[in-house]
Design a protein around this motif. Structure first.
Motif, mmCIF file in Angstrom:
data_model
loop_
_atom_site.group_PDB
_atom_site.id
_atom_site.type_symbol
_atom_site.label_atom_id
_atom_site.label_comp_id
_atom_site.label_asym_id
_atom_site.label_seq_id
_atom_site.Cartn_x
_atom_site.Cartn_y
_atom_site.Cartn_z
ATOM 1 N N GLY A 142 -67.413 23.565 43.136
ATOM 2 C CA GLY A 142 -66.418 22.812 42.380
ATOM 3 C C GLY A 142 -65.117 22.709 43.154
ATOM 4 N N THR A 143 -64.160 21.932 42.602
ATOM 5 C CA THR A 143 -62.870 21.775 43.284
ATOM 6 C C THR A 143 -62.210 23.126 43.532
ATOM 7 O OG1 THR A 143 -62.606 19.735 42.071
ATOM 8 C CG2 THR A 143 -60.671 20.576 43.196
ATOM 9 N N ASN A 144 -62.251 23.993 42.524
ATOM 10 C CA ASN A 144 -61.638 25.304 42.671
ATOM 11 C C ASN A 144 -62.689 26.375 42.926
ATOM 12 O OD1 ASN A 144 -59.022 24.259 42.116
ATOM 13 N ND2 ASN A 144 -59.625 24.154 39.954
ATOM 14 N N SER A 160 -64.119 18.078 45.718
ATOM 15 C CA SER A 160 -65.125 18.578 44.798
ATOM 16 C C SER A 160 -66.482 18.123 45.310
ATOM 17 C CB SER A 160 -64.891 18.032 43.398
ATOM 18 O OG SER A 160 -65.969 18.423 42.586
ATOM 19 N N ALA A 163 -68.927 16.667 42.709
ATOM 20 C CA ALA A 163 -68.519 15.487 41.955
ATOM 21 C C ALA A 163 -68.316 14.287 42.864
ATOM 22 C CB ALA A 163 -67.235 15.779 41.173
ATOM 23 N N ASN A 164 -68.465 14.487 44.164
ATOM 24 C CA ASN A 164 -68.263 13.390 45.094
ATOM 25 C C ASN A 164 -69.606 12.789 45.478
ATOM 26 O OD1 ASN A 164 -67.993 11.987 47.632
ATOM 27 N ND2 ASN A 164 -65.913 12.809 47.684
ATOM 28 N N PRO A 165 -69.799 11.492 45.195
ATOM 29 C CA PRO A 165 -71.122 10.907 45.439
ATOM 30 C C PRO A 165 -71.559 10.964 46.902
ATOM 31 C CG PRO A 165 -69.529 9.219 44.785
ATOM 32 C CD PRO A 165 -68.865 10.542 44.592
ATOM 33 N N GLY A 252 -76.001 12.650 38.225
ATOM 34 C CA GLY A 252 -74.810 12.949 39.020
ATOM 35 C C GLY A 252 -73.945 11.730 39.264
ATOM 36 N N PRO A 253 -72.838 11.924 40.007
ATOM 37 C CA PRO A 253 -71.914 10.825 40.245
ATOM 38 C C PRO A 253 -72.594 9.669 40.975
ATOM 39 C CG PRO A 253 -71.365 12.724 41.618
ATOM 40 C CD PRO A 253 -72.392 13.173 40.636
#
Lengths: 307, 429
Positions: A142-144, A160, A163-165, A252-253
């Motif tokens: 994840g981002t964090n 992230s 979350a990044n395609p 997903g994205p």
């Protein structure tokens, strides 16, 4: 009857067959029942359903090849699913095998506590398919997540990953590569099979370690490599749990995690198009079969069997 | 004479066997979905029912949302579905259209299921093609939830609970909130991206007098322009920085209540179903949430468009014990004690007796939900659930929005691609 077999009545033949084999079939029967009722019959049913419109509840309607036409001509999400899956298989399988081979060779050098290390490295293979690990992956990428925190120590601003395609599929590939335990164990067994006198002879002739690896280890290991390659291709095509959890069940994205099996499941169980899902399942089988055949055909050029 | 005796004997035997059968406890199966907390509530209600009806045993089948549907689909395919099972308005048609459910009308007429004093709409929405397939027990509606404490903190005036924004007013309000957040240096967004929220999309087009499918269910009920307006409206707010970017939405948008963007104070406003209010509220700390109606288009064909999403109990068409099942459905829906335990789990209760008895003792969030539901119920046309076989269309809205938000497609392109897929879905139904 011209051929010299005794012309027995068919009842006698059956009786003879039974007398000879009955016990064997009785002992086999639990498995036979299993494979027929849970394997063969459902497969035939699904082949039939793939030519029908079937929504689970009402009688299937014969529609000929229209499910197959739909798949190859009209369904753009299906095309996406095929491309995502192929990319996954083509990248993850070689990487995973390479990783497994390197570790197997290292472990084969006779380090202390071999069985301990072998067990430790095997653990991811046991866990990898589970939901818990998929959730762990969510935390890591994840981002964090942990990965970005580590990157942050080096002043790199991470994105992230999940979350990044553009990157999400690589997190799944990594998860796959991480499960290198079972090919590694097989490689180890293969390495043990190689006679040590070959290495001794090579050493006497002045061959270096790397040279011996290239000329002795690799050629003699090729049957094992082939086995691992085939097995891993088959199982990589069937990847499901991780993408189901990491993609939130939806792909997903931008559908970057829309794996074949996930789409098949969605079509069948979410959209109630069981006929269409069955057709997809059969095409998957054919795809896996085709790729495996290619590998086998190609293997004639590089697999070396000791005679 | 002997014939008469025979008839009498057979008659006696029949009576004996019937009374014997009724003395035997009847077992019915009841299935629901939910989290662990919900399973406890449901189990408690079922226990209460069994205590009141010692002649009926209720076998419980429960699991998560995904497990529930996987299992129910498989069971129904084999004609082995539970006697009583739950649906929302978006899922029921998939089953009622396929003969899985019993017509409840006779059971209502026998008085086993009580709908006295109900708003006729509340019963009516359980019908499809005139047949009463399920009894609604809770209503919930697409709504606009705002963190009013956060509004106060950034100095934006808290709207009155009766305030209904027009789409333009709402956009201005969202931008004002964003300006307030930015001025206060708070790392958050005004509005969680609602574009992929199917119920909001339906609200949007229903207000234009349209539906997902046309009247005859043979073609799409909305057109290109509706889609362009819908996606552009949100895209403008996203580009203005008042809606989180795609990556943030992909990562944080789908999290459960305790980790939601509302709870983490990452957004001030979120579109969600009104029954969710009490759960979000649990994880808000000291902040207070309030529920408002979705914005409206003053030039729309209808004043409002929210689809009245309802939760229902349906009875299996294959049930061997329709009466026991009906008793259970009635208990679940109308029993005040059961509903006290239930705590409006799925939204405002449909039973007016339950609202009358419990309305004042519910907590603030539930009271807000009920107030909102009553506002909506009075002003929207009835909603008969989603037609079957349109799953890909509904998920397609979220996908089209993703493509726009990630910058992979322009609004035009995304709409064209969406329409092509949606028409394919309609053709295949």
């Amino acid at each position: 009857m011209s051929i010299g077999l005794p012309n027995l009545a068919w009842t006698d033949r059956v009786r003879g067959f039974l007398r000879k084999n009955l016990a064997a079939y009785l002992f086999l029967s639990p498995w036979l029942v299993g494979i027929i009722t849970l394997g063969i019959v459902p497969m035939i049913a699904s082949l039939y359903l793939s030519f029908t419109n079937y929504d689970f509840f009402t009688t299937p309607q014969w529609v000929g090849f229209s499910n197959y036409v739909e798949m190859f001509v009209y369904d753009s999400r299906y095309a996406k699913a095929v491309s995502v899956t192929l990319r996954f298989v083509l990248v993850s399988v070689p990487l995973q095998l390479l990783f497994a081979l390197v570790l197997a060779v290292m472990l084969n050098k006779g380090i202390a506590c071999l069985s301990l290390f072998r067990a430790i490295y095997y653990v991811p293979s046991l866990l990898g398919g589970s939901v818990a690990v998929a959730i762990l992956w969510l935390q890591l990428f994840g981002t964090n997540g942990l990965v970005n925190q580590v990157l942050g120590l080096f002043g790199v601003q991470g994105v992230s990953w999940l979350a990044n395609p553009n990157y999400s599929i690589y997190t799944i590939i990594l998860l796959r590569v991480w499960q290198f335990g079972s090919p590694m164990v097989i490689f180890l067994a293969g390495l043990r099979q190689i006679p040590t006198q070959l290495y001794e002879a090579a050493e006497v002739d002045g061959a270096g370690k790397l040279y011996a690896f290239r000329k002795i280890t690799l050629p003699l290991l090729t049957p094992v490599i082939l086995f691992n390659l085939v097995m891993q291709i088959i199982s990589a095509f069937q990847e499901f749990t991780a993408v189901f959890v990491l993609g939130g069940g939806g792909g997903g994205p931008l559908d970057s995690l829309l794996f074949y099996t996930l789409y098949l499941y969605t079509v069948g169980f979410r959209y109630f198009e069981m006929g269409y899902a069955s057709a997809q399942a059969w095409v998957l089988l054919i795809m896996i079969g085709a790729l495996t055949s290619v590998v086998f055909f190609w293997s004639k050029r590089w697999v070396y069997y000791e005679r | 004479m002997s014939k008469l005796r025979l008839v009498l004997l057979v008659g006696l035997l029949l009576i004996a066997s019937i009374s014997y059968a009724s003395a035997e406890p009847v077992e019915i199966r009841f299935a629901w979905w939910g989290s662990v907390a919900r399973h406890e509530i449901y189990n408690e209600i079922v226990d209460m029912f069994e205590a009141e009806h010692p002649d009926i045993k209720v076998a419980r089948e429960y699991g998560s949302w995904a497990d529930y549907w996987d299992r129910l689909t498989t069971q129904a395919a084999a004609g082995n579905q539970p006697d009583v099972m739950q649906f929302n308005s978006f899922t029921i048609a998939e089953y009622s259209d396929r003969g899985v459910l019993l017509d409840l009308e006779p059971l209502v007429e026998q008085g086993l299921i009580n709908v006295d004093g109900w708003d006729p709409i509340a019963v009516d929405v359980g019908r499809r093609d005139g047949v009463l397939y399920a009894l609604p027990f809770s209503f919930t509606i697409s709504s606009t939830v705002m963190n009013i404490s956060m509004l106060e903190r950034i100095g934006v005036e808290v709207p009155d609970v009766n305030k209904v924004f027009t789409l333009d007013e709402f956009a201005d309000f969202v931008l004002e909130v964003q300006a307030g957040l930015d001025a206060a240096g708070i790392d958050a967004w005004a509005l969680q991206d609602p574009t992929g929220f199917e119920n909001w999309f339906e609200t949007f087009i229903r207000q234009r007098g349209k539906n997902i499918l046309s009247e005859d269910e043979k073609s799409l009920g909305f057109d290109r322009q509706d889609l362009i307006d819908y996606f552009s409206y949100h895209d403008r707010l996203r580009k203005a920085g008042a809606i989180p970017p795609a990556e943030i939405m992909a990562e944080e948008g789908g999290q459960p209540w305790e980790n939601s963007m509302l709870a983490n104070k990452r957004v001030v406003i979120s579109f969600t179903n009104s029954n969710q209010l009490k759960y979000f509220q649990m994880y808000m700390g000291d902040d207070i949430l309030e529920v408002y109606r979705n914005p409206v288009d003053p030039e729309g064909a209808l004043p409002h468009g929210e689809p009245l999403d309802y939760m229902t109990n349906g009875i299996s068409a294959q049930t061997k014990h329709p009466e026991a099942a009906a008793k259970f459905v009635d208990f679940f829906t109308n029993n005040v004690e059961a509903q006290r335990v239930f705590q409006a789990e799925h939204g405002a209760p449909t039973s007016p007796q339950v609202i009358a008895a419990l309305g004042d003792e519910f907590g603030r969030a539930i009271q807000s939900t009920i107030r909102h539901m009553q506002q909506v119920q009075a002003t929207v046309p009835p909603y008969y659930g989603r037609p079957s076989g349109i799953g890909p269309i509904m998920t397609g809205i979220g996908q089209a929005n993703d493509a726009i938000a990630f910058g992979a497609k322009s609004v035009e392109q995304a709409v064209n691609d969406f329409l092509r897929e949606a028409e394919r879905t309609v053709r295949r139904r």
